[in-house]
Design a protein around this motif. Sequence first.
Motif, PDB file in Angstrom:
ATOM      1  N   THR A 131       0.838  -1.196   0.000  1.00  0.00           N
ATOM      2  CA  THR A 131       0.000   0.000   0.000  1.00  0.00           C
ATOM      3  C   THR A 131       0.873   1.246   0.000  1.00  0.00           C
ATOM      4  O   THR A 131       1.591   1.502   0.980  1.00  0.00           O
ATOM      5  N   PRO A 132       0.862   2.029  -1.073  1.00  0.00           N
ATOM      6  CA  PRO A 132       1.637   3.269  -1.089  1.00  0.00           C
ATOM      7  C   PRO A 132       1.074   4.264  -0.081  1.00  0.00           C
ATOM      8  O   PRO A 132      -0.146   4.417   0.056  1.00  0.00           O
ATOM      9  N   THR A 133       1.933   4.921   0.672  1.00  0.00           N
ATOM     10  CA  THR A 133       1.514   5.910   1.663  1.00  0.00           C
ATOM     11  C   THR A 133       2.095   7.263   1.263  1.00  0.00           C
ATOM     12  O   THR A 133       3.304   7.472   1.327  1.00  0.00           O
ATOM     13  N   LEU A 134       1.224   8.163   0.842  1.00  0.00           N
ATOM     14  CA  LEU A 134       1.645   9.447   0.298  1.00  0.00           C
ATOM     15  C   LEU A 134       2.431  10.264   1.302  1.00  0.00           C
ATOM     16  O   LEU A 134       3.546  10.723   1.019  1.00  0.00           O
ATOM     17  N   LEU A 135       1.869  10.471   2.509  1.00  0.00           N
ATOM     18  CA  LEU A 135       2.498  11.363   3.483  1.00  0.00           C
ATOM     19  C   LEU A 135       3.859  10.828   3.919  1.00  0.00           C
ATOM     20  O   LEU A 135       4.840  11.578   3.997  1.00  0.00           O
ATOM     21  N   SER A 183       6.388  14.728  -7.466  1.00  0.00           N
ATOM     22  CA  SER A 183       7.262  13.612  -7.843  1.00  0.00           C
ATOM     23  C   SER A 183       6.693  12.285  -7.351  1.00  0.00           C
ATOM     24  O   SER A 183       6.788  11.262  -8.037  1.00  0.00           O
ATOM     25  N   TRP A 184       6.101  12.287  -6.157  1.00  0.00           N
ATOM     26  CA  TRP A 184       5.477  11.063  -5.643  1.00  0.00           C
ATOM     27  C   TRP A 184       4.316  10.651  -6.542  1.00  0.00           C
ATOM     28  O   TRP A 184       4.182   9.470  -6.902  1.00  0.00           O
ATOM     29  N   LEU A 185       3.469  11.623  -6.919  1.00  0.00           N
ATOM     30  CA  LEU A 185       2.340  11.303  -7.794  1.00  0.00           C
ATOM     31  C   LEU A 185       2.821  10.822  -9.155  1.00  0.00           C
ATOM     32  O   LEU A 185       2.250   9.874  -9.725  1.00  0.00           O
ATOM     33  N   THR A 186       3.851  11.459  -9.686  1.00  0.00           N
ATOM     34  CA  THR A 186       4.386  11.040 -10.982  1.00  0.00           C
ATOM     35  C   THR A 186       4.895   9.606 -10.915  1.00  0.00           C
ATOM     36  O   THR A 186       4.607   8.784 -11.799  1.00  0.00           O
ATOM     37  N   ALA A 187       5.654   9.301  -9.852  1.00  0.00           N
ATOM     38  CA  ALA A 187       6.180   7.944  -9.692  1.00  0.00           C
ATOM     39  C   ALA A 187       5.054   6.933  -9.516  1.00  0.00           C
ATOM     40  O   ALA A 187       5.114   5.809 -10.044  1.00  0.00           O
ATOM     41  N   TYR A 188       4.007   7.328  -8.807  1.00  0.00           N
ATOM     42  CA  TYR A 188       2.874   6.420  -8.579  1.00  0.00           C
ATOM     43  C   TYR A 188       2.133   6.116  -9.883  1.00  0.00           C
ATOM     44  O   TYR A 188       1.818   4.956 -10.185  1.00  0.00           O
ATOM     45  N   PHE A 189       1.890   7.143 -10.679  1.00  0.00           N
ATOM     46  CA  PHE A 189       1.094   6.955 -11.893  1.00  0.00           C
ATOM     47  C   PHE A 189       1.877   6.290 -13.017  1.00  0.00           C
ATOM     48  O   PHE A 189       1.270   5.728 -13.941  1.00  0.00           O
ATOM     49  N   ILE A 190       3.199   6.334 -12.971  1.00  0.00           N
ATOM     50  CA  ILE A 190       3.951   5.606 -13.999  1.00  0.00           C
ATOM     51  C   ILE A 190       4.251   4.176 -13.555  1.00  0.00           C
ATOM     52  O   ILE A 190       4.898   3.419 -14.289  1.00  0.00           O
ATOM     53  N   GLY A 191       3.792   3.820 -12.346  1.00  0.00           N
ATOM     54  CA  GLY A 191       3.898   2.431 -11.902  1.00  0.00           C
ATOM     55  C   GLY A 191       5.169   2.091 -11.171  1.00  0.00           C
ATOM     56  O   GLY A 191       5.652   0.956 -11.269  1.00  0.00           O
ATOM     57  N   ALA A 192       5.731   3.042 -10.418  1.00  0.00           N
ATOM     58  CA  ALA A 192       6.935   2.752  -9.637  1.00  0.00           C
ATOM     59  C   ALA A 192       6.604   1.761  -8.524  1.00  0.00           C
ATOM     60  O   ALA A 192       5.465   1.666  -8.058  1.00  0.00           O
ATOM     61  N   ASP A 193       7.614   1.004  -8.085  1.00  0.00           N
ATOM     62  CA  ASP A 193       7.378  -0.011  -7.062  1.00  0.00           C
ATOM     63  C   ASP A 193       7.034   0.639  -5.729  1.00  0.00           C
ATOM     64  O   ASP A 193       7.515   1.727  -5.396  1.00  0.00           O
ATOM     65  N   THR A 194       6.189  -0.038  -4.969  1.00  0.00           N
ATOM     66  CA  THR A 194       5.682   0.501  -3.713  1.00  0.00           C
ATOM     67  C   THR A 194       6.794   0.739  -2.701  1.00  0.00           C
ATOM     68  O   THR A 194       6.777   1.723  -1.957  1.00  0.00           O
ATOM     69  N   HIS A 195       7.765  -0.161  -2.673  1.00  0.00           N
ATOM     70  CA  HIS A 195       8.868  -0.031  -1.718  1.00  0.00           C
ATOM     71  C   HIS A 195       9.604   1.293  -1.908  1.00  0.00           C
ATOM     72  O   HIS A 195       9.860   2.026  -0.945  1.00  0.00           O
ATOM     73  N   SER A 196       9.936   1.610  -3.141  1.00  0.00           N
ATOM     74  CA  SER A 196      10.646   2.859  -3.424  1.00  0.00           C
ATOM     75  C   SER A 196       9.771   4.080  -3.151  1.00  0.00           C
ATOM     76  O   SER A 196      10.256   5.120  -2.681  1.00  0.00           O
ATOM     77  N   LEU A 197       8.471   3.956  -3.427  1.00  0.00           N
ATOM     78  CA  LEU A 197       7.546   5.057  -3.163  1.00  0.00           C
ATOM     79  C   LEU A 197       7.491   5.387  -1.674  1.00  0.00           C
ATOM     80  O   LEU A 197       7.562   6.555  -1.277  1.00  0.00           O
ATOM     81  N   ASN A 198       7.373   4.358  -0.836  1.00  0.00           N
ATOM     82  CA  ASN A 198       7.254   4.572   0.602  1.00  0.00           C
ATOM     83  C   ASN A 198       8.565   5.031   1.238  1.00  0.00           C
ATOM     84  O   ASN A 198       8.561   5.646   2.305  1.00  0.00           O
ATOM     85  N   LEU A 199       9.681   4.717   0.595  1.00  0.00           N
ATOM     86  CA  LEU A 199      10.973   5.195   1.090  1.00  0.00           C
ATOM     87  C   LEU A 199      11.295   6.606   0.600  1.00  0.00           C
ATOM     88  O   LEU A 199      12.245   7.226   1.066  1.00  0.00           O
ATOM     89  N   GLY A 200      10.519   7.100  -0.355  1.00  0.00           N
ATOM     90  CA  GLY A 200      10.767   8.437  -0.881  1.00  0.00           C
ATOM     91  C   GLY A 200      11.941   8.513  -1.837  1.00  0.00           C
ATOM     92  O   GLY A 200      12.515   9.591  -2.035  1.00  0.00           O
ATOM     93  N   LEU A 201      12.283   7.381  -2.458  1.00  0.00           N
ATOM     94  CA  LEU A 201      13.472   7.345  -3.320  1.00  0.00           C
ATOM     95  C   LEU A 201      13.271   8.095  -4.634  1.00  0.00           C
ATOM     96  O   LEU A 201      14.247   8.375  -5.329  1.00  0.00           O
ATOM     97  N   TYR A 202      12.018   8.401  -4.978  1.00  0.00           N
ATOM     98  CA  TYR A 202      11.757   9.185  -6.184  1.00  0.00           C
ATOM     99  C   TYR A 202      11.475  10.653  -5.864  1.00  0.00           C
ATOM    100  O   TYR A 202      11.094  11.413  -6.753  1.00  0.00           O
TER     101      TYR A 202
END
Length: 332
Positions: free
Chosen positions: A173-177, A221-240
């Motif tokens: 589950t991606p967590t935006l905040l 950047s988080w929204l961009t990474a989410y909509f292009i299908g970035a992996d959840t792990h990287s999204l939650n770590l803020g790597l993008y």
Amino acid sequence: MPQAAPNFYFFKKFYLLIVISLKGFSQVLLVGNAFSGLLILIGITLHSPVLGLMAFLSSIVGTITGKYLGGDRDLIRNGIYGFNAILCGISTILFLHGDKRWFIALFAAALAALSLKMLTKVLDKWNIPVLTIPFVFITWIGLLIAYRVDTLYMDPDFVISSPAMWNLPVEGTPTLLVGMIKGIGEVFVIDSLWTGSLILLALFWTGWRFGLYAIIGTFVSWLTAYFIGADTHSLNLGLYNYNAVLTIIAVSLVFNKNLKKTPYIGIIAAMLTVPVTAGLELLLDPLGLPALTFPFIVCSWLFIALGKVFQSYKYKQTVPVQRLPSRNKQPI
């Protein structure tokens, strides 16, 4: 009484060194403010006292190295020789194991200051900012050496890339905040909500625009990474996110004078860091190297160059052309 003056002079020099070293922390985010630097140092120390100590020592080493290399006085006083040194010191402690990593970290900090001095002379001719180039290339070279030298031990928590890791899982589950705040902390290669929160506070202390733009940068950047299908792990770590934070500040506030139009340009630049980061990670994965802040460098240089080209074109369009009188024209 005769010793009072020398003691006061020593205290003044020591105090100035501390203030400049704290500015080095804020210069990672392209601002020069000692109190903001202190907030960032506190955030790093809360995550890891070892990292906090190494980061502070690295900033001192970078500052002293810059001074004895004959660096520009204004650059030294603004903490410019400290920020690449800080990042090199932190990355060394994070990526390596063993007692030698302390010595290597301080050596890397001094090398970062030396590299900054050399690159500044070259890039100033084209009016190009050095940014975090010393940190990126010193860290990359250090990691490549560590893979081939038995005396340097890689931290097992640092994932050495392999073909099996190229396709990361997208479950979860991606967590935006959480991703946004951690993305700000990842500027210092640190996965911590506390660190990210205090860095954001430090930016607001510097100026409300810096804090607001950092939020906008990490959000888009988080929204961009989410909509292009970035992996959840990287999204939650803020790597993008962290490259976007640096890029929007650089493009919108630091290297552009037109504050009215730059938020939109900065947002585009921040969004661009996401595909650039993904592409560089794929390119660097076979070498086992992280992208670090190289996407920030690439995107910032691109938009700074485009801004200069646009300003030059606009200037040529607005300057009236002076026409010389025709020699063949006869008076009436």
